[in-house]
Design an enzyme around this catalytic site. Structure first.
Site, PDB file in Angstrom:
ATOM      1  N   CYS A   1       0.799  -1.217   0.000  1.00 23.47           N
ATOM      2  CA  CYS A   1       0.000   0.000   0.000  1.00 23.47           C
ATOM      3  C   CYS A   1       0.837   1.274   0.000  1.00 23.47           C
ATOM      4  O   CYS A   1       0.491   2.251  -0.656  1.00 23.47           O
ATOM      5  CB  CYS A   1      -0.966  -0.006   1.167  1.00 23.47           C
ATOM      6  SG  CYS A   1      -0.174  -0.143   2.763  1.00 23.47           S
ATOM      7  N   HIS A  10      -2.419   0.730   6.946  1.00 19.46           N
ATOM      8  CA  HIS A  10      -2.690   1.004   5.533  1.00 19.46           C
ATOM      9  C   HIS A  10      -2.292   2.439   5.227  1.00 19.46           C
ATOM     10  O   HIS A  10      -2.231   3.298   6.112  1.00 19.46           O
ATOM     11  CB  HIS A  10      -4.198   0.778   5.278  1.00 19.46           C
ATOM     12  CG  HIS A  10      -4.552   0.760   3.830  1.00 19.46           C
ATOM     13  ND1 HIS A  10      -3.913  -0.036   2.919  1.00 19.46           N
ATOM     14  CD2 HIS A  10      -5.510   1.429   3.125  1.00 19.46           C
ATOM     15  CE1 HIS A  10      -4.443   0.141   1.725  1.00 19.46           C
ATOM     16  NE2 HIS A  10      -5.426   1.042   1.815  1.00 19.46           N
ATOM     17  N   ASP A  50      -8.325   5.666  -2.650  1.00 12.20           N
ATOM     18  CA  ASP A  50      -7.431   4.576  -2.224  1.00 12.20           C
ATOM     19  C   ASP A  50      -6.867   3.880  -3.456  1.00 12.20           C
ATOM     20  O   ASP A  50      -7.529   3.031  -4.055  1.00 12.20           O
ATOM     21  CB  ASP A  50      -8.180   3.572  -1.346  1.00 12.20           C
ATOM     22  CG  ASP A  50      -7.211   2.584  -0.711  1.00 12.20           C
ATOM     23  OD1 ASP A  50      -6.035   2.559  -1.124  1.00 12.20           O
ATOM     24  OD2 ASP A  50      -7.632   1.846   0.200  1.00 12.20           O
TER      25      ASP A  50
END
Lengths: 303, 651
Positions: free
Chosen positions: B411, B453, B469
């Site tokens: 991520c 994250h 995202d």
């Protein structure tokens, strides 16, 4: 009202000086139909007491000096072939008496000691397959020397358990000793003794002792004592049920000697060291120690 | 006299040493092994002396060893006070005290000190296994206290059994005091915090690989229970530090601006339902509270504020487990920020990553929203891989390498690359770190470090800051199903997180449920929750007389309960009448300092009493006679007279 044995007590106290408690205990033991073991050093009057007891109670008594070569047949009797009748006939041994005085019982080997087992518990003797009843009443009064003395065999536990009481005489007090030294010879005194009671009086006394009232409260106390011996860390094992029966009977006899028709805790306390002392081997030594039994008495509360 | 004779009975002494060992053990785990051994040595020493029947050590030896222990504490902690130093000093001296314990009184003091040490064990941990452990300790210590009262100097299993019962009997009172006794909202004394120790979890910067490392840690970051409907997993973005400065390698916070006074949150206009929830944060020694993206201003817990980056910050670092109630909205619109704030979000290092800049420049004609979509489409369509096994990238062009050659990352790689592309394309953007998702257990979520994250936020003139995202473009499963089901190379994840053995995971969830319940209801029971509870009882504040009524009433109820229980119990074993009369009689005599010893028969006692009180001798003898008749001869007639006599007996 004095009981019929009070004169016996008085007479015994004249022979053995300064030992009222022990003499009363010995008498209580006989009244509870138990056998008596006298243990102490030589020369403190064990045999004299045993002898005097038998004489005062007017019982036929036999005395056996136990030695290391004494055989069971010497005690019980033996069947001998008679040429005239062509049969074996049983010749009664010294055990067929009302009072058997076993002197220095722990000098005999275990085999001979065991010969006494049946006689003591069942009050009968079996020899060559024939069973012979012993006379009534029947007591064994045994004396023994402390175990650490030379030439002694320790009594097996099973036989120790068959003695209702073990009593130690101990040294007399100074005044009693002085009276003894200045007085007549004890053996001569015994020779002058008369029976104070008839055997049937003794049997009746034994019956009334057995009928004495025991309350549930007292049995609570007896059971509390028993469980204390069984859970006590100092003892290898506790009192057997037979010992408890003996304890109650001995307490009854003690109460009877106190002219009471019921038993109180003090009676139990009075006989407990005598009854339990030789039945409680300590973990430390493996041998019974009467003092620890007396100590135990101090730690159990009267309910 | 410098030698002390040792007259203590052995069994309770060994028991005390064992109990003391148990009490010291939790504190010993906090010390260096050699230091712990040094402190525990006197325990073994004392036991050995007792075993061999030796005298206690001489005075100079005891003093010397005490000084040594104090010196070691000072060297280790540079102070004799404070939390750790103080506890170490206490345990050292407690252990030394054993070496001069020679009377029962000393031993009793030692037992009470041991209770204190056990209480201090909650400084080590407040978990519920610690409660169980301390209860065990308390029972052991209480058995010692009981044993020291025994005259026969024994200690047996009965004492432990009885102590356990005593603890059980005290339980209702303990619960009553726990729930109703007024709690102070602030700590009674300031607990020195151990902020020097390493922090776990998010940090205020992000470099490639930092989140990959976090994913390997399955410790719990926080737990959340929602009031009402659970939001879908894909909306669970727990907002942490916002990273704005890119130096070509990593992303950093612009901390100075957030810390500045007058730093105010932008106006927030909620667009969806309000979500209410309570979170229990594990200590992480930073001051951020990981609220659900984004918390509503005006509903914040006391002592916290919302920064201009929409991050919820507390005044103090979270150094112990913290429980907060929050409200958030999952969709929002923010007011226009000041121009310089937006300019910060366009910052890029000079040079580097030419191909990425080129790609971004190609989107320049599009509208900002379309540029965002284009970048997301690029990540979606070019077979990027979401993996824990991302190759390490070096040099100045790491974003080029990721976007055009390796095409594999976690991520942090995608969030960083996306924000880079947006800034290069002229759209204000920033990296937001935090946690995403969580594991639903019964009625609450567990969020672990594994769920850490990083995502992005872009500024659109119409809607303000909006969340994007990029990882969800690469691996849509990440936000709906979690890391374990979506990332490649998951053998790098902690075993239990992978979900390969369902029963083990179920067991773990059950355990976590118990831990969470404990934290929620016991550790988290603070002044605020107490006021809630009291409010439901009709008590507005601690000064209210109703509180006293409740406390007094409940206490009275318990006492009544115990009295009734005791009465029923004694009734079952109620002594017969004659014995009760006798006990009354004995109590009367006790005024004259005449007490019946436990093993003394009634006759002997009466005889003794009659001798001590000749004036009443006849009465005493008669009562004794009647008692013996009633109790040992079972003559019921005697009881009546006994009753009369005992009632009339007033010595």
């Amino acid at each position: 009202m004095a009981h019929p044995l009070s004169s016996t007590l008085q007479q015994l106290n004249r022979i053995i000086l300064g030992k009222e408690t022990q003499i009363k205990l010995a008498l209580a033991c006989l009244l509870a139909r138990g056998h008596l073991l006298l243990e102490d050093l030589p020369g403190v009057g064990k045999t004299t007491l045993a002898h005097a007891l038998a004489v005062c109670l007017g019982l036929r008594f036999q005395r056996v000096q136990f030695t290391s070569d004494l055989l069971p047949a010497d005690l019980l009797g033996v069947s001998i072939y008679e040429r005239d009748s062509g049969k074996f006939r049983f010749h009664h041994g010294p055990v067929f008496a009302q009072v058997l005085l076993g002197d220095e019982i722990n000098r005999a080997p275990p085999k001979t000691q065991s010969a006494l087992l049946e006689a003591m518990e069942e009050r009968q003797v079996t020899v060559d397959g024939a069973t012979h009843a012993l006379p009534e009443p029947f007591f064994v009064i045994a004396t023994q020397n402390p175990q650490h003395q030379i030439g002694t065999f320790p009594l097996p536990e099973s036989q120790l358990d068959r003695f209702l009481m073990r009593i130690e005489l101990g040294y007399p007090s100074a005044s009693a000793e002085r009276a003894m030294l200045t007085g007549q010879d004890r053996r001569d005194l015994i020779a002058t003794l008369d029976a104070t009671i008839q055997p049937d009086v003794l049997l009746a006394a034994q019956k009334s002792v057995a009928a004495l009232h025991v309350s549930p409260a007292l049995l609570d106390y007896v059971q509390a004592l028993a469980s204390a011996t069984r859970s006590h860390p100092d003892f290898a094992y506790g009192l057997s049920p037979r010992a408890l029966l003996g304890l109650v009977n001995a307490a009854r006899a003690w109460a009877w000697l106190d002219n009471r028709d019921f038993v109180v805790p003090e009676d139990v306390q009075a006989v407990f060291p005598g009854v339990a002392g030789h039945r409680l081997p300590t973990r430390a030594s493996g041998r019974p120690d009467p003092r620890s039994a007396a100590e135990l008495l101090g730690s159990v509360a009267v309910p | 006299m410098s030698t002390l004779r040792d007259d203590l009975p052995r069994q309770p002494l060994y028991g005390s040493i064992a109990a003391l060992f148990l009490a010291l053990l939790p504190h010993m785990t906090q010390l260096a092994p050699w230091h712990a051994l040094l402190i525990l040595l006197p325990l073994g020493w004392r036991g050995l002396l007792a075993w061999q029947g030796h005298d206690l050590p001489r005075r100079w030896l005891r003093y010397g060893y005490s000084l040594l222990l104090i010196g070691v504490v000072f060297l280790q902690f540079h102070t004799l006070f404070g939390r750790e130093g103080g506890v170490a000093l206490l345990t050292s001296l407690l252990s030394m005290k054993l070496l001069e314990t020679q009377h029962r009184r000393d031993a009793r003091v030692l037992s009470l000190l041991a209770f204190f040490t056990v209480g201090a064990a909650f400084l080590v941990s407040q978990a519920f296994w610690m409660l169980a452990y301390t209860i065990g300790c308390a029972i052991a210590i209480m058995a010692q206290l009981r044993a020291w009262q025994r005259l026969d100097g024994k200690l047996d299993a009965f004492e432990y059994k009885r102590s356990a019962w005593m603890v059980l009997e005290a339980l209702p009172i303990m619960l009553l005091l726990f729930f109703l006794f007024p709690r102070l909202s602030g700590p009674l004394w300031q607990m020195p915090d151990d902020s020097g120790s390493a922090s776990i979890g998010l940090s205020d910067d992000m470099t490639p690989g930092s989140f990959t490392n976090l994913a390997r840690d399955d410790s719990v970051a926080f737990r959340v229970s929602f009031n009402g409907k659970l939001p879908p997993q894909r909306d669970l973005y727990w907002r942490g530090p916002v990273l704005e400065f890119y130096d070509g390698v990593g992303w950093q916070q612009l901390g100075s601006k957030q810390d500045a006074p007058g730093d105010a949150a932008p106006e927030l206009q909620p667009l969806g339902d309000i979500v209410r929830y309570t979170m229990t944060l594990e200590p992480h020694n930073r001051n951020w509270l990981l609220a659900l993206d984004v918390p509503l201003p005006g509903t914040l817990p006391p002592g916290s504020h919302l920064s201009s980056r929409l991050q919820l910050l507390d005044d103090k670092a979270v150094s112990s487990r913290k429980r907060i109630s929050l409200q958030s909205v999952l969709a929002w619109r923010t007011s226009t920020p000041a121009a310089d704030l937006v300019n910060d979000e366009l910052q890029l290092p000079v040079g580097g990553n030419p191909r990425a800049r080129e790609l971004a420049a190609s989107w320049a004609p599009l509208s900002p929203q379309a540029r965002v979509d284009a970048a997301l489409a690029y990540l979606h369509n070019n077979s990027f891989v979401y993996t824990l096994d991302a190759p390490l990238l070096y040099g100045r062009n790491t974003i080029d390498d990721l976007l055009f050659s390796t095409k594999a990352g976690f991520c942090e790689h995608y969030a960083g690359a996306f924000v880079f592309l947006m800034r290069a394309a002229g759209v204000p953007a920033r990296v937001v770190t935090g946690y995403q998702g969580g594991e639903l257990n019964q009625d609450y979520f567990i969020v672990r470090q594994t769920d850490a994250h990083a995502w992005a936020e872009v500024w659109l003139a119409t809607r303000g800051w909006q969340r994007v995202d990029p990882t969800a473009m690469v691996a849509p499963g990440r936000v709906t199903q979690g890391v374990a089901r979506s990332a490649a190379g998951k053998q790098k994840l902690p075993y239990l997180v992978r979900g390969d053995s369902p029963w083990l995971s179920a067991l773990r969830l059950r355990w976590d449920g118990a831990v969470y319940g404990w934290n929620r209801w016991v550790i988290g029971y603070d002044a605020q929750r107490q006021l809630q509870l009291l409010g439901s009882l009709g008590i507005e504040d601690f000064g209210s007389p109703r509180l006293l009524m409740w406390l007094g009433g409940c206490l009275g109820l318990f006492v009544l309960f115990y009295v009734v229980m005791h009465h029923l119990q004694s009734r079952r074993q109620r002594p017969e009448l004659s014995q009760r009369l006798w006990l009354h009689f004995v109590a009367q005599l006790a005024r004259h300092k005449l007490t019946q010893r436990a093993n003394e028969g009634p006759g002997s006692f009466a005889e003794r009493a009659a001798r001590a009180l000749p004036a009443h001798a006849a009465d005493i003898q008669r009562i004794c006679y009647l008692y013996l008749q009633a109790r040992y001869r079972n003559r019921s007639g005697a009881e009546l007279e006994l009753q009369r006599r005992v009632n009339a007996f007033k010595p």
